[in-house]
Design a protein around this motif. Structure first.
Motif, PDB file in Angstrom:
ATOM      1  N   PRO A  86       1.081  -0.883  -0.230  1.00  0.00           N
ATOM      2  CA  PRO A  86      -0.010  -0.247   0.041  1.00  0.00           C
ATOM      3  C   PRO A  86       0.797   1.386   0.279  1.00  0.00           C
ATOM      4  CG  PRO A  86      -1.346  -1.517   1.429  1.00  0.00           C
ATOM      5  CD  PRO A  86       0.321  -1.877   1.007  1.00  0.00           C
ATOM      6  N   LEU A  87       0.542   2.373  -0.582  1.00  0.00           N
ATOM      7  CA  LEU A  87       1.877   3.725  -0.652  1.00  0.00           C
ATOM      8  C   LEU A  87       1.426   4.598   0.932  1.00  0.00           C
ATOM      9  CD1 LEU A  87       0.414   4.757  -4.296  1.00  0.00           C
ATOM     10  CD2 LEU A  87       2.306   3.076  -3.581  1.00  0.00           C
ATOM     11  N   PRO A  88       2.124   5.036   0.591  1.00  0.00           N
ATOM     12  CA  PRO A  88       2.297   5.748   2.484  1.00  0.00           C
ATOM     13  C   PRO A  88       0.951   6.455   2.492  1.00  0.00           C
ATOM     14  CG  PRO A  88       4.021   6.807   0.950  1.00  0.00           C
ATOM     15  CD  PRO A  88       3.573   5.807   0.383  1.00  0.00           C
ATOM     16  N   ASP A  89       0.390   6.634   3.217  1.00  0.00           N
ATOM     17  CA  ASP A  89      -1.030   7.591   4.360  1.00  0.00           C
ATOM     18  C   ASP A  89      -0.534   8.509   4.775  1.00  0.00           C
ATOM     19  OD1 ASP A  89      -2.907   8.564   4.277  1.00  0.00           O
ATOM     20  OD2 ASP A  89      -4.592   6.951   4.861  1.00  0.00           O
ATOM     21  N   THR A  90       0.021   9.627   4.779  1.00  0.00           N
ATOM     22  CA  THR A  90       0.147  11.263   6.467  1.00  0.00           C
ATOM     23  C   THR A  90      -0.547  11.520   5.928  1.00  0.00           C
ATOM     24  OG1 THR A  90       0.973  12.661   4.348  1.00  0.00           O
ATOM     25  CG2 THR A  90       2.978  11.027   4.791  1.00  0.00           C
ATOM     26  N   GLY A  91      -1.965  11.401   5.152  1.00  0.00           N
ATOM     27  CA  GLY A  91      -2.915  12.605   5.340  1.00  0.00           C
ATOM     28  C   GLY A  91      -3.507  13.429   4.078  1.00  0.00           C
ATOM     29  N   ASP A  92      -1.551  13.269   3.942  1.00  0.00           N
ATOM     30  CA  ASP A  92      -1.584  14.409   3.012  1.00  0.00           C
ATOM     31  C   ASP A  92      -1.457  14.028   1.744  1.00  0.00           C
ATOM     32  OD1 ASP A  92      -0.425  16.474   1.536  1.00  0.00           O
ATOM     33  OD2 ASP A  92       0.496  17.612   2.052  1.00  0.00           O
ATOM     34  N   VAL A  93      -2.537  13.667   0.791  1.00  0.00           N
ATOM     35  CA  VAL A  93      -2.174  12.952  -0.258  1.00  0.00           C
ATOM     36  C   VAL A  93      -1.316  13.583  -1.563  1.00  0.00           C
ATOM     37  CG1 VAL A  93      -4.368  13.980  -2.072  1.00  0.00           C
ATOM     38  CG2 VAL A  93      -3.452  12.215  -2.198  1.00  0.00           C
ATOM     39  N   VAL A  94      -1.168  14.955  -1.492  1.00  0.00           N
ATOM     40  CA  VAL A  94      -0.441  15.466  -2.494  1.00  0.00           C
ATOM     41  C   VAL A  94       1.598  15.142  -2.281  1.00  0.00           C
ATOM     42  CG1 VAL A  94       0.862  17.594  -3.667  1.00  0.00           C
ATOM     43  CG2 VAL A  94      -1.890  17.628  -2.775  1.00  0.00           C
ATOM     44  N   ALA A  95       1.445  15.609  -0.558  1.00  0.00           N
ATOM     45  CA  ALA A  95       2.741  14.375   0.078  1.00  0.00           C
ATOM     46  C   ALA A  95       3.323  14.037  -0.786  1.00  0.00           C
ATOM     47  CB  ALA A  95       3.126  15.192   1.083  1.00  0.00           C
ATOM     48  N   GLU A 149      -3.380   0.003  -8.700  1.00  0.00           N
ATOM     49  CA  GLU A 149      -4.439   0.208  -8.629  1.00  0.00           C
ATOM     50  C   GLU A 149      -4.539   0.467  -6.442  1.00  0.00           C
ATOM     51  OE1 GLU A 149      -7.796  -1.069  -7.988  1.00  0.00           O
ATOM     52  OE2 GLU A 149      -7.822  -1.307 -10.335  1.00  0.00           O
ATOM     53  N   VAL A 150      -3.183  -0.165  -6.180  1.00  0.00           N
ATOM     54  CA  VAL A 150      -2.534   0.780  -5.025  1.00  0.00           C
ATOM     55  C   VAL A 150      -2.498   2.402  -4.568  1.00  0.00           C
ATOM     56  CG1 VAL A 150      -0.761  -1.336  -4.224  1.00  0.00           C
ATOM     57  CG2 VAL A 150      -0.485   0.199  -5.167  1.00  0.00           C
ATOM     58  N   THR A 151      -2.725   2.920  -6.028  1.00  0.00           N
ATOM     59  CA  THR A 151      -2.316   4.514  -6.711  1.00  0.00           C
ATOM     60  C   THR A 151      -3.792   4.837  -6.039  1.00  0.00           C
ATOM     61  OG1 THR A 151      -0.339   4.442  -8.471  1.00  0.00           O
ATOM     62  CG2 THR A 151      -1.770   5.737  -7.768  1.00  0.00           C
ATOM     63  N   LYS A 152      -4.841   3.891  -7.022  1.00  0.00           N
ATOM     64  CA  LYS A 152      -6.292   3.877  -6.975  1.00  0.00           C
ATOM     65  C   LYS A 152      -6.854   3.613  -5.555  1.00  0.00           C
ATOM     66  CE  LYS A 152     -10.347   2.565  -9.480  1.00  0.00           C
ATOM     67  NZ  LYS A 152     -10.794   1.183 -10.326  1.00  0.00           N
ATOM     68  N   GLU A 153      -5.936   2.914  -4.781  1.00  0.00           N
ATOM     69  CA  GLU A 153      -6.828   3.216  -3.813  1.00  0.00           C
ATOM     70  C   GLU A 153      -6.087   4.499  -2.576  1.00  0.00           C
ATOM     71  OE1 GLU A 153      -8.898   1.202  -2.398  1.00  0.00           O
ATOM     72  OE2 GLU A 153      -8.834   1.601  -0.386  1.00  0.00           O
ATOM     73  N   ARG A 154      -4.845   4.450  -2.925  1.00  0.00           N
ATOM     74  CA  ARG A 154      -4.461   6.061  -1.946  1.00  0.00           C
ATOM     75  C   ARG A 154      -5.825   6.991  -2.658  1.00  0.00           C
ATOM     76  NH1 ARG A 154      -4.534   9.531   0.513  1.00  0.00           N
ATOM     77  NH2 ARG A 154      -3.240  10.248   1.506  1.00  0.00           N
ATOM     78  N   LEU A 155      -5.646   6.761  -3.943  1.00  0.00           N
ATOM     79  CA  LEU A 155      -6.859   8.627  -3.789  1.00  0.00           C
ATOM     80  C   LEU A 155      -8.033   8.339  -4.013  1.00  0.00           C
ATOM     81  CD1 LEU A 155      -5.912   8.683  -7.921  1.00  0.00           C
ATOM     82  CD2 LEU A 155      -5.102  10.140  -5.701  1.00  0.00           C
ATOM     83  N   ARG A 156      -8.671   6.773  -3.364  1.00  0.00           N
ATOM     84  CA  ARG A 156      -9.892   6.399  -3.432  1.00  0.00           C
ATOM     85  C   ARG A 156      -9.816   6.916  -1.619  1.00  0.00           C
ATOM     86  NH1 ARG A 156     -10.957   1.193  -4.146  1.00  0.00           N
ATOM     87  NH2 ARG A 156     -12.098   1.513  -6.020  1.00  0.00           N
ATOM     88  N   VAL A 157      -8.869   6.984  -0.498  1.00  0.00           N
ATOM     89  CA  VAL A 157      -9.418   7.140   0.280  1.00  0.00           C
ATOM     90  C   VAL A 157      -8.823   9.065   0.595  1.00  0.00           C
ATOM     91  CG1 VAL A 157      -7.122   7.090   3.054  1.00  0.00           C
ATOM     92  CG2 VAL A 157      -7.388   5.146   1.649  1.00  0.00           C
ATOM     93  N   ALA A 158      -8.330   9.569  -0.263  1.00  0.00           N
ATOM     94  CA  ALA A 158      -7.943  10.689  -0.043  1.00  0.00           C
ATOM     95  C   ALA A 158      -9.131  11.533  -0.817  1.00  0.00           C
ATOM     96  CB  ALA A 158      -6.937  11.061  -1.384  1.00  0.00           C
TER      97      ALA A 158
END
Lengths: 203, 203
Positions: free
Chosen positions: A76-85, A134-143
């Motif tokens: 899974p991609l990093p999730d710091t809460g800041d999707v741009v970063a 898909e993991v990128t898409k999942e990170r965007l779904r969280v955002a």
């Protein structure tokens, strides 16, 4: 590996397995996919052809496994809460990987062959590319749930907005893939996806 | 054509010229760039090899000319004053061209070969691709002056934001290149480039 082997045999198997995968990636880079033979792989890896055929039914499945090992797990991609970063980090890593010699040469060879061999291309996309998208898409779904990406955004297109520019630049060699470039693409793409009325924009 | 020929000889030359260019595009699609020979081109076009060598010093220059003819002139893009509408038209046309059989098969063959032959790739990019990217950039520059694109936007990245997603989808065959897809990419990319405080956003 669970075929009732002794521990020593298991370790030898594992070493052969790794040597074969490494040989495949090297040889695809050196001679391309089309001219690659099981004989050449066996010779480079220092194993018998039968060892290869015991594990892989054909060249295509072996090459896909070798590239899967090269690309590593799709965590899974990093999730710091800041999707741009987070996406800057991801695109910087993607740019660095695309330009690293161990990745670039065999990847160009496989991309070339995929243009001429739609069946190989489909396997490559289904096995290696789609999980990574898909993991990128999942990170965007969280955002999107967090209100950083607009509710109506088509997340498949959003992913392509992030990776398409890098891929275009890499494949066509139009300009260098610098970390600053990766940052700019992440900023622009996320600006496009922002919910109406939220602040910020490219430029 | 200005070598003091008679009108008839000029017309015969022009017919031969066109037949050669057509043969090149067909044969690149059928056999790829690497296996293409001047002999095969001459046979398909119904001309002598010397006719080809009189006009082109080598295979690379001939293939580039043939693709330039296939792609047509790089005319300035439409300018209705609405950059989103204009870019939708352009991306729809690009998507349709990428998927048309007369363009798709030879283009994939040339893209494949370009991965293995950096000199050919550079010629392809400088001669064919960059002029086409430049007219898109010029249209965005006009939009920038009109206040539809933010002043600080890097227009090279902006162009890649528009064409990169289509190219990624086409080259990797991840999903169909529909007109609706082209519209969505144009909307998202232009949303990214909009000046701060102006309305509209993706989704």
């Amino acid at each position: 590996m669970s075929e009732g082997k002794t521990p020593d045999a298991g370790r030898r198997s594992e070493r052969s397995h790794q040597a074969i995968l490494k040989a495949v990636v090297e040889l695809v880079g050196e001679m391309g996919y089309a001219r690659l033979t099981i004989e050449a792989i066996a010779a480079r890896a220092g194993v018998g052809k039968q060892t290869i055929y015991r594990w892989w039914p054909n060249k295509g499945s072996l090459v896909l496994d070798a590239f899967a090992a090269l690309m590593g797990d799709t965590a899974p991609l990093p999730d710091t809460g800041d999707v741009v970063a987070d996406m800057k980090l991801v695109l910087r890593a993607t740019a660095a990987e695309l330009c690293s010699p161990r990745f670039e040469v065999p990847s160009r060879a496989l991309t070339a062959e995929s243009q001429l061999d739609p069946a190989l291309a489909k396997q490559f996309v289904d096995t290696l590319l789609r999980p990574s998208l898909e993991v990128t898409k999942e990170r965007l779904r969280v955002a999107q749930r967090a209100g950083q990406v607009a509710a109506g955004v088509d997340l498949d297109v959003a992913v392509e907005l992030l990776v398409g520019p890098l891929f275009h630049r890499w494949l066509l060699r139009t300009a260098p893939l610098t970390p600053e470039y990766a940052d700019t693409v992440a900023e622009y793409a996320l600006a496009a996806l922002r919910p109406p009325g939220t602040s910020g924009s490219a430029g």
